[in-house]
Motif scaffolding. Structure first.
Motif, PDB file in Angstrom:
ATOM      1  N   UNK B  42      43.592  51.666  68.673  1.00 48.07           N
ATOM      2  CA  UNK B  42      42.809  50.761  67.828  1.00 48.07           C
ATOM      3  C   UNK B  42      41.549  51.495  67.380  1.00 48.07           C
ATOM      4  N   UNK B  43      41.359  51.597  66.062  1.00 45.16           N
ATOM      5  CA  UNK B  43      40.163  52.232  65.527  1.00 45.16           C
ATOM      6  C   UNK B  43      39.194  51.131  65.099  1.00 45.16           C
ATOM      7  N   UNK B  44      38.334  50.744  66.046  1.00 47.38           N
ATOM      8  CA  UNK B  44      37.435  49.607  65.821  1.00 47.38           C
ATOM      9  C   UNK B  44      36.442  49.848  64.692  1.00 47.38           C
ATOM     10  N   UNK B  45      35.871  51.043  64.680  1.00 49.91           N
ATOM     11  CA  UNK B  45      34.849  51.339  63.670  1.00 49.91           C
ATOM     12  C   UNK B  45      35.432  51.205  62.268  1.00 49.91           C
ATOM     13  N   UNK B  46      36.626  51.743  62.104  1.00 52.02           N
ATOM     14  CA  UNK B  46      37.288  51.701  60.796  1.00 52.02           C
ATOM     15  C   UNK B  46      37.509  50.244  60.358  1.00 52.02           C
ATOM     16  N   UNK B  47      37.972  49.399  61.285  1.00 51.67           N
ATOM     17  CA  UNK B  47      38.227  47.989  60.957  1.00 51.67           C
ATOM     18  C   UNK B  47      36.923  47.317  60.514  1.00 51.67           C
ATOM     19  N   UNK B  48      35.859  47.533  61.291  1.00 48.92           N
ATOM     20  CA  UNK B  48      34.594  46.859  60.988  1.00 48.92           C
ATOM     21  C   UNK B  48      34.006  47.358  59.654  1.00 48.92           C
ATOM     22  N   UNK B  49      34.130  48.680  59.423  1.00 48.99           N
ATOM     23  CA  UNK B  49      33.617  49.216  58.154  1.00 48.99           C
ATOM     24  C   UNK B  49      34.358  48.604  56.960  1.00 48.99           C
ATOM     25  N   UNK B  50      35.676  48.486  57.102  1.00 47.63           N
ATOM     26  CA  UNK B  50      36.465  47.935  56.001  1.00 47.63           C
ATOM     27  C   UNK B  50      36.163  46.441  55.798  1.00 47.63           C
ATOM     28  N   UNK B  51      35.911  45.737  56.920  1.00 48.19           N
ATOM     29  CA  UNK B  51      35.567  44.312  56.811  1.00 48.19           C
ATOM     30  C   UNK B  51      34.225  44.156  56.088  1.00 48.19           C
ATOM     31  N   UNK B  52      33.289  45.047  56.395  1.00 47.90           N
ATOM     32  CA  UNK B  52      31.981  44.970  55.724  1.00 47.90           C
ATOM     33  C   UNK B  52      32.106  45.276  54.234  1.00 47.90           C
ATOM     34  N   UNK B  53      32.924  46.292  53.921  1.00 42.56           N
ATOM     35  CA  UNK B  53      33.138  46.644  52.511  1.00 42.56           C
ATOM     36  C   UNK B  53      33.771  45.464  51.757  1.00 42.56           C
ATOM     37  N   UNK B  54      34.667  44.777  52.437  1.00 43.00           N
ATOM     38  CA  UNK B  54      35.345  43.633  51.834  1.00 43.00           C
ATOM     39  C   UNK B  54      34.354  42.489  51.594  1.00 43.00           C
ATOM     40  N   UNK B  55      33.480  42.288  52.586  1.00 44.46           N
ATOM     41  CA  UNK B  55      32.458  41.238  52.445  1.00 44.46           C
ATOM     42  C   UNK B  55      31.585  41.518  51.225  1.00 44.46           C
ATOM     43  N   UNK B  56      31.294  42.800  51.007  1.00 47.14           N
ATOM     44  CA  UNK B  56      30.466  43.156  49.836  1.00 47.14           C
ATOM     45  C   UNK B  56      31.224  42.893  48.534  1.00 47.14           C
ATOM     46  N   UNK B  57      32.517  43.148  48.580  1.00 51.47           N
ATOM     47  CA  UNK B  57      33.347  42.904  47.391  1.00 51.47           C
ATOM     48  C   UNK B  57      33.304  41.417  47.017  1.00 51.47           C
ATOM     49  N   UNK B  58      33.440  40.578  48.036  1.00 51.62           N
ATOM     50  CA  UNK B  58      33.389  39.128  47.798  1.00 51.62           C
ATOM     51  C   UNK B  58      32.008  38.757  47.250  1.00 51.62           C
ATOM     52  N   UNK B  59      30.972  39.337  47.867  1.00 51.86           N
ATOM     53  CA  UNK B  59      29.590  39.045  47.480  1.00 51.86           C
ATOM     54  C   UNK B  59      29.332  39.420  46.008  1.00 51.86           C
ATOM     55  N   UNK B  60      29.960  40.533  45.587  1.00 51.12           N
ATOM     56  CA  UNK B  60      29.797  40.993  44.194  1.00 51.12           C
ATOM     57  C   UNK B  60      30.559  40.121  43.205  1.00 51.12           C
ATOM     58  N   UNK B  61      31.461  39.288  43.732  1.00 52.89           N
ATOM     59  CA  UNK B  61      32.249  38.429  42.844  1.00 52.89           C
ATOM     60  C   UNK B  61      33.588  39.042  42.450  1.00 52.89           C
ATOM     61  N   UNK B  62      33.953  40.225  43.061  1.00 56.94           N
ATOM     62  CA  UNK B  62      35.268  40.825  42.774  1.00 56.94           C
ATOM     63  C   UNK B  62      36.328  40.077  43.574  1.00 56.94           C
ATOM     64  N   UNK B  63      37.566  40.056  43.027  1.00 52.63           N
ATOM     65  CA  UNK B  63      38.642  39.419  43.787  1.00 52.63           C
ATOM     66  C   UNK B  63      39.044  40.348  44.933  1.00 52.63           C
ATOM     67  N   UNK B  64      38.923  39.882  46.168  1.00 49.10           N
ATOM     68  CA  UNK B  64      39.231  40.762  47.301  1.00 49.10           C
ATOM     69  C   UNK B  64      40.726  40.886  47.602  1.00 49.10           C
ATOM     70  N   UNK B  65      41.585  40.156  46.901  1.00 55.07           N
ATOM     71  CA  UNK B  65      43.030  40.348  47.065  1.00 55.07           C
ATOM     72  C   UNK B  65      43.732  39.231  47.801  1.00 55.07           C
ATOM     73  N   UNK B  66      45.068  39.266  47.693  1.00 52.81           N
ATOM     74  CA  UNK B  66      45.899  38.194  48.258  1.00 52.81           C
ATOM     75  C   UNK B  66      45.899  38.150  49.775  1.00 52.81           C
ATOM     76  N   UNK B  67      45.492  39.263  50.425  1.00 51.90           N
ATOM     77  CA  UNK B  67      45.439  39.278  51.897  1.00 51.90           C
ATOM     78  C   UNK B  67      44.009  39.524  52.372  1.00 51.90           C
ATOM     79  N   UNK B  68      43.057  39.036  51.580  1.00 51.53           N
ATOM     80  CA  UNK B  68      41.646  39.303  51.882  1.00 51.53           C
ATOM     81  C   UNK B  68      41.284  38.920  53.307  1.00 51.53           C
ATOM     82  N   UNK B  69      40.864  39.899  54.059  1.00 52.22           N
ATOM     83  CA  UNK B  69      40.359  39.645  55.410  1.00 52.22           C
ATOM     84  C   UNK B  69      41.422  39.390  56.457  1.00 52.22           C
ATOM     85  N   UNK B  70      42.699  39.532  56.102  1.00 48.31           N
ATOM     86  CA  UNK B  70      43.763  39.251  57.078  1.00 48.31           C
ATOM     87  C   UNK B  70      43.974  40.463  57.992  1.00 48.31           C
ATOM     88  N   UNK B  71      43.798  40.293  59.303  1.00 47.23           N
ATOM     89  CA  UNK B  71      44.052  41.416  60.208  1.00 47.23           C
ATOM     90  C   UNK B  71      45.559  41.671  60.312  1.00 47.23           C
TER      91      UNK B  71
END
Lengths: 101, 492
Positions: B42-71
């Motif tokens: 399990x690469x925890x850092x990678x997961x958390x970094x990607x979750x943060x990047x995704x949160x920023x995408x949502x914040x910017x108003x971009x569509x984060x995708x059909x599986x947004x945030x799904x582990x």
């Protein structure tokens, strides 16, 4: 059907090192498995075309162009412990009387 | 645990923070992983970094995708650049994938958070994960039992409620059988519907990647994301696939065959009872269920010898690349040939060596026609019988596995007994057909009392959307499946 000679020959083709004990076990196990599989011999298959692939439809062809693997050579060489000066180190093959053609 | 579609909808609507989703999934993993050993890395850092990047995408108003945030957890034979790719084998110990598979690219593009690499039988050869070089996984319903295999780590991770979705791969039953034994949904697509680019090859004419999910509707959602043409896999079919998530989940008038050829003495009576009840549920919802007399799929019971000869022959060829030269560790011998023999003899486990021997034997001069060619001819007969049946019926129904989760060690001394786990799943693989296993209750008595049973539905080639829509309809008619304690639910 499976005897020590067959196991030796097949292990040679498969480039698998088997210990003497494992060769013995392999004879028993392969023989046992194949006995269960012998039922296939009873099926009438005269004129039946073998099916190597379940789907007859064409797949997705790649474009006819040269693709460059995106990773530099160093990345690939870092995946093995046996890299030196940009080369993959292997044993010498010339003069090796045991090597099979 | 929320379903994947609920997570994605809420993340897209800005109601759920992907960082919180990832944190919760990691904390469930910490709490439950010691009981099930579903993960190899399990690469925890990678997961958390990607979750943060995704949160920023949502914040910017971009569509984060059909599986947004799904582990989503991936079986450790599916490549993700920079991550482990052991295939459960010592021969790939320490190896890191230099590129990303098609399916992982698709998941990431739709906002999924790739969380960990799951355990498997070595090179996906097995039905219990006991052939993993890194220790067996355990069934979340009863940790003295196997989770099934070879995608047992993926099924245990979903069954234990760690993640709502994992990917597995299947050659003879390796997605559906563990899904059935862990009480979750597992789907094997039509051969050629999902690209195998980046999947460690086992039996190339059979291998397919598919989803294992806690909720049947999520299997359709994930299938829609990973299916599609890909020129990097020449066997991946051209054109569009109909959407499974948008297909009408309605079984009214659906013609379902229940073939007697799928039932023999090896099938547990209590497993059959649950499957009969499942057929009553579908009938009640409007499906036309018909028992099909023995003989219509006369060659399906020969799937075990056919499957093991074909897949082992293909494996013998595919695994020849692992010789200690380009990947992983090397065991030196006096000559080059000795090095090959030592590396392969010492670093492949016993089951992998056995199948390489079986496959090499079946392909060798003097034996090829009697074994390999004969198996391919019977494979043709199996496919023809399915085609004839699908002229009258829309789906075929059967149990997924002849029995429930068995005890650790119960079948390890008898390779053939382990092979029989694939009895009911191998036919669809040989014919290249789409098939789902969906939970249909718990065994009430007998050796598998209190353990989950899977209903298998098989469709005609290319009917993936129909198979998945029916699984969805079945789950909505029957209600959410029973959950084990570890999942956080109550077993009925």
């Amino acid at each position: 059907m499976i005897d020590p000679d067959v196991v030796r020959r097949v292990a040679g083709l498969a480039r698998l090192g088997l210990s003497p004990e494992e060769s013995e076990t392999t004879i028993t196990q392969l023989q046992g498995i194949l006995e269960h599989f012998e039922v296939l011999g009873e099926v009438e298959t005269e004129g039946v075309e073998p099916l190597a692939h379940a789907v007859d439809e064409p797949g997705t062809p790649g474009a006819d162009e040269i693709l460059v693997f995106p990773e530099p050579q160093d990345t690939l060489l870092s995946l093995t412990e046996h890299a030196r000066e940009g080369f993959l180190v292997v044993q010498r093959i010339l003069g090796d009387s045991d090597a099979e053609g | 645990m929320l379903s994947a579609s609920s997570i994605a909808n809420r993340v897209r609507a800005g109601e759920l923070d992907p960082v919180a989703v990832a944190t919760e999934a990691l904390s469930r993993l910490d709490a439950r992983e010691p009981a099930v050993h579903a993960y190899l890395h399990v690469d925890r850092e990678d997961v958390m970094q990607r979750a943060e990047a995704l949160a920023q995408r949502v914040h910017r108003g971009d569509d984060p995708g059909r599986l947004a945030g799904v582990p989503v957890s991936l079986k450790d034979n599916i490549a993700v650049k920079g991550q482990t790719l052991t295939a459960g084998s010592r021969i790939l110990e320490g190896y890191r994938a230099p590129y990303t598979s098609h399916v992982a690219e698709r998941l990431q593009a739709e906002g999924a958070l790739l969380l960990g690499r799951t355990n498997l039988d070595e090179f996906a050869m097995g039905a219990s994960t006991e052939n993993s070089a890194y220790g067996a996984s355990r069934n979340p319903w009863d940790t003295s039992r196997v989770p099934g295999g070879s995608s047992g780590g993926s099924a245990a991770a979903v069954g234990a409620g760690i993640v709502p979705v994992a990917l597995g791969s299947e050659t003879g039953g390796s997605i559906r059988q563990p899904a059935a034994l862990c009480g979750v949904t597992g789907f094997k697509p039509t051969y050629g519907h999902v690209s195998r680019y980046g999947l460690v090859a086992f039996g190339s004419s059979l291998d397919q990647i598919g989803p294992i999910t806690a909720h049947a509707e999520d299997a359709a959602l994930v299938y829609d994301v990973i299916a599609g043409a890909d020129p990097r896999d020449s066997t991946c079919l051209r054109g569009e696939r109909p959407s499974a998530a948008r297909a009408k989940a309605d079984v009214e008038g659906l013609r379902i065959a229940v073939p007697e050829d799928f039932v023999d003495d090896s099938v547990d009576a209590h497993v059959l009872m649950r499957v009969s009840e499942a057929m009553a549920v579908l009938e009640e919802a409007g499906a036309i269920v018909k028992v099909v007399e023995r003989g219509r799929l006369a060659h399906a019971p020969l799937s075990i010898p056919v499957y093991y000869l074909v897949s082992s022959s293909e494996a013998a060829a595919n695994l020849s690349r692992f010789d200690g030269m380009r990947y992983g560790p090397r065991h030196e011998g006096d000559t080059l040939l000795d090095t090959y023999r030592a590396t392969r003899g010492e670093l492949f486990g016993p089951e992998v060596r056995r199948r390489i021997m079986l496959g090499t034997f079946a392909l060798s001069a003097g034996y090829h026609d009697a074994w390999y060619r004969k198996a391919l001819q019977v494979r043709r007969l199996i496919q023809r019988e399915f085609e004839a049946l699908f002229e009258e019926f829309d789906l075929v129904a059967a149990p997924t596995s002849p029995f429930g989760a068995f005890s650790m060690g119960e079948k390890t001394d008898d390779p053939y007994a382990m092979y029989l786990c694939d009895l009911l799943t191998a036919p669809a693989c040989l014919a290249g057909l789409p098939s789902v296993s969906v939970p249909c209750g718990l065994s009430k008595r007998g050796p598998y009392k209190g353990l989950p049973v899977g209903l298998q539905l098989i469709g005609a080639a290319g009917e993936d959307h129909r198979v998945l829509a029916t699984a969805r309809a079945f789950e909505s008619e029957r209600g959410e499946p029973e959950r084990c304690e570890l999942f956080g639910g109550s077993a009925a």
